[in-house]
Scaffold this motif. Sequence first.
Motif, PDB file in Angstrom:
ATOM      1  N   ALA A  68       0.918  -1.304  -0.035  1.00 48.09           N
ATOM      2  CA  ALA A  68      -0.104   0.118   0.160  1.00 48.09           C
ATOM      3  C   ALA A  68       0.666   1.315  -0.150  1.00 48.09           C
ATOM      4  O   ALA A  68       1.779   1.335   0.699  1.00 48.09           O
ATOM      5  N   ILE A  69       0.243   2.261  -0.823  1.00 47.14           N
ATOM      6  CA  ILE A  69       1.202   3.551  -1.014  1.00 47.14           C
ATOM      7  C   ILE A  69       0.969   4.151   0.421  1.00 47.14           C
ATOM      8  O   ILE A  69       0.142   4.307   0.993  1.00 47.14           O
ATOM      9  N   GLY A  70       2.271   4.814   1.068  1.00 40.63           N
ATOM     10  CA  GLY A  70       2.102   5.425   2.096  1.00 40.63           C
ATOM     11  C   GLY A  70       2.283   4.743   3.546  1.00 40.63           C
ATOM     12  O   GLY A  70       2.472   5.319   4.379  1.00 40.63           O
ATOM     13  N   GLU A  71       1.937   3.461   3.460  1.00 44.83           N
ATOM     14  CA  GLU A  71       2.151   2.567   4.509  1.00 44.83           C
ATOM     15  C   GLU A  71       3.702   2.355   4.874  1.00 44.83           C
ATOM     16  O   GLU A  71       4.570   2.471   3.950  1.00 44.83           O
ATOM     17  N   PRO A  72       4.169   2.111   6.056  1.00 45.41           N
ATOM     18  CA  PRO A  72       5.654   1.877   6.277  1.00 45.41           C
ATOM     19  C   PRO A  72       5.978   0.787   5.507  1.00 45.41           C
ATOM     20  O   PRO A  72       5.487  -0.322   5.354  1.00 45.41           O
ATOM     21  N   GLY A  73       7.082   0.887   4.683  1.00 48.19           N
ATOM     22  CA  GLY A  73       7.840  -0.032   3.779  1.00 48.19           C
ATOM     23  C   GLY A  73       8.279   0.437   2.456  1.00 48.19           C
ATOM     24  O   GLY A  73       8.312   1.785   2.316  1.00 48.19           O
ATOM     25  N   MET A  74       8.117  -0.266   1.434  1.00 46.89           N
ATOM     26  CA  MET A  74       8.990   0.135   0.271  1.00 46.89           C
ATOM     27  C   MET A  74       8.243   1.081  -0.468  1.00 46.89           C
ATOM     28  O   MET A  74       8.663   1.809  -1.075  1.00 46.89           O
ATOM     29  N   PHE A  75       6.963   1.337  -0.450  1.00 45.53           N
ATOM     30  CA  PHE A  75       6.130   2.048  -0.943  1.00 45.53           C
ATOM     31  C   PHE A  75       5.709   3.743   0.011  1.00 45.53           C
ATOM     32  O   PHE A  75       4.851   4.243  -0.267  1.00 45.53           O
ATOM     33  N   SER A  76       6.236   3.641   0.966  1.00 47.14           N
ATOM     34  CA  SER A  76       6.096   4.716   1.778  1.00 47.14           C
ATOM     35  C   SER A  76       6.165   5.985   1.344  1.00 47.14           C
ATOM     36  O   SER A  76       5.246   7.049   1.601  1.00 47.14           O
ATOM     37  N   ALA A  79       5.815   6.429  -2.217  1.00 47.34           N
ATOM     38  CA  ALA A  79       5.477   6.500  -3.493  1.00 47.34           C
ATOM     39  C   ALA A  79       4.624   7.638  -4.049  1.00 47.34           C
ATOM     40  O   ALA A  79       4.662   7.688  -5.193  1.00 47.34           O
ATOM     41  N   ASP A  80       4.127   8.430  -3.065  1.00 48.87           N
ATOM     42  CA  ASP A  80       3.287   9.661  -3.667  1.00 48.87           C
ATOM     43  C   ASP A  80       4.363  10.859  -3.627  1.00 48.87           C
ATOM     44  O   ASP A  80       4.783  11.255  -2.645  1.00 48.87           O
ATOM     45  N   PRO A  81       4.466  11.368  -4.783  1.00 51.49           N
ATOM     46  CA  PRO A  81       5.402  12.357  -4.757  1.00 51.49           C
ATOM     47  C   PRO A  81       5.309  13.637  -3.935  1.00 51.49           C
ATOM     48  O   PRO A  81       6.215  14.326  -3.350  1.00 51.49           O
ATOM     49  N   MET A  82       3.890  13.905  -3.778  1.00 48.66           N
ATOM     50  CA  MET A  82       3.654  15.057  -2.866  1.00 48.66           C
ATOM     51  C   MET A  82       4.039  14.839  -1.698  1.00 48.66           C
ATOM     52  O   MET A  82       4.341  15.656  -0.972  1.00 48.66           O
ATOM     53  N   THR A  83       3.520  13.514  -0.947  1.00 54.22           N
ATOM     54  CA  THR A  83       4.124  13.209   0.265  1.00 54.22           C
ATOM     55  C   THR A  83       5.554  13.101   0.355  1.00 54.22           C
ATOM     56  O   THR A  83       6.101  13.954   1.556  1.00 54.22           O
ATOM     57  N   PHE A  84       6.119  12.885  -0.416  1.00 52.75           N
ATOM     58  CA  PHE A  84       7.681  12.921  -0.439  1.00 52.75           C
ATOM     59  C   PHE A  84       8.346  14.277  -0.372  1.00 52.75           C
ATOM     60  O   PHE A  84       9.103  14.588   0.266  1.00 52.75           O
ATOM     61  N   ARG A  85       7.814  15.070  -1.274  1.00 58.47           N
ATOM     62  CA  ARG A  85       8.283  16.646  -1.300  1.00 58.47           C
ATOM     63  C   ARG A  85       7.911  17.005   0.184  1.00 58.47           C
ATOM     64  O   ARG A  85       8.817  18.003   0.688  1.00 58.47           O
ATOM     65  N   GLN A  86       6.766  17.031   0.638  1.00 65.81           N
ATOM     66  CA  GLN A  86       6.414  17.686   1.864  1.00 65.81           C
ATOM     67  C   GLN A  86       7.235  17.264   3.201  1.00 65.81           C
ATOM     68  O   GLN A  86       7.534  18.261   3.847  1.00 65.81           O
ATOM     69  N   ILE A  87       7.373  15.878   2.969  1.00 67.02           N
ATOM     70  CA  ILE A  87       8.487  15.401   4.115  1.00 67.02           C
ATOM     71  C   ILE A  87       9.622  15.991   4.100  1.00 67.02           C
ATOM     72  O   ILE A  87      10.286  16.531   5.072  1.00 67.02           O
ATOM     73  N   LEU A  88      10.252  16.303   2.796  1.00 65.80           N
ATOM     74  CA  LEU A  88      11.667  16.890   2.651  1.00 65.80           C
ATOM     75  C   LEU A  88      11.736  18.188   3.065  1.00 65.80           C
ATOM     76  O   LEU A  88      12.313  18.859   3.695  1.00 65.80           O
ATOM     77  N   THR A  89      10.416  18.740   2.564  1.00 62.66           N
ATOM     78  CA  THR A  89      10.149  20.366   3.148  1.00 62.66           C
ATOM     79  C   THR A  89      10.115  20.625   4.615  1.00 62.66           C
ATOM     80  O   THR A  89      10.737  21.389   5.198  1.00 62.66           O
ATOM     81  N   ASP A  90       9.209  19.585   5.339  1.00 58.22           N
ATOM     82  CA  ASP A  90       9.162  19.592   6.655  1.00 58.22           C
ATOM     83  C   ASP A  90      10.307  19.480   7.388  1.00 58.22           C
ATOM     84  O   ASP A  90      10.608  20.040   8.620  1.00 58.22           O
TER      85      ASP A  90
END
Length: 281
Positions: free
Chosen positions: A178-186, A188-199
């Motif tokens: 599942a996308i966003g769950e802990p693991g390989m696809f945590s 996988a959503d680029p908006m989430t990825f960008r927000q985490i790095l920004t935060d």
Amino acid sequence: MRAIVNDQQDQAWNGDEGRHWADHHDRWNAVNGEFNEPLLSAAAIAPGERVLDIGCGAGQTTRLAARHSRTGDVLGLDLSAPELERARELAAREHLANARFERGDAQVHPLPADGFDVAISRFGIMFFADPVAAFANIARALRPGGRLALLSLADPDRVDWVRVFAALRPFGPVPDFAIGEPGMFSLADPMTFRQILTDAGFTQVETTLVEAPMTFGRDADDAANFLLGSGPIRSLLSRSDAATADRVRFAMAEALRPFEQSGGVRLGGAAWLATATRPRS
């Protein structure tokens, strides 16, 4: 040994999974190796630069970074003692005196402040218990103006091996990825990825989709036998009798057969390549 907060990952990568990846490092590099060039191109490592390789595994990307850096120091950081043992062995074999390795959890590992010019990772950053805290720790380890180049798997619909694993569902539970769950696809959503790095304090955050073939073996049977030793299938086989195990092996080979090519079993892969910068002030 320093503090570890990702206990579940620590146990996995220092148990059967870590030993499997260490023993088959060449096979896993064949799976992921086509992503090396995009990663290193984005990192743009210059001679003399100090590099941090996060979740370095058996160290292929660390060794490549060491060759780019030449006189610079390159640190590969990973939880897996079996993989790090193999990484040190391979770096010594290649006479790379500027590549070194430490065991630690990047989320809390006491990295030197302002100690690196560049941080990279090839699929080693998807397993953090607290990704914002982890990337904030990495940001502190970069000098002001330091750069980040990371690869994380894109959504499962773009990754062929997810469909191969799905062929085993009749035999027992396999991960649903599942996308966003802990693991390989945590991530996988680029908006989430960008927000985490920004935060976490990074600026100039960008994500780019990178697609590349992933080679799993010479033919379907070879690839199936290789994957039978990986975590999800090994767990399934541990609960199966001999007859069921044979059916699992056959189903895996049949699912891989459409991907056979003259150069081996090549499955389509996709990743988000994230780049970012630590602010100068």
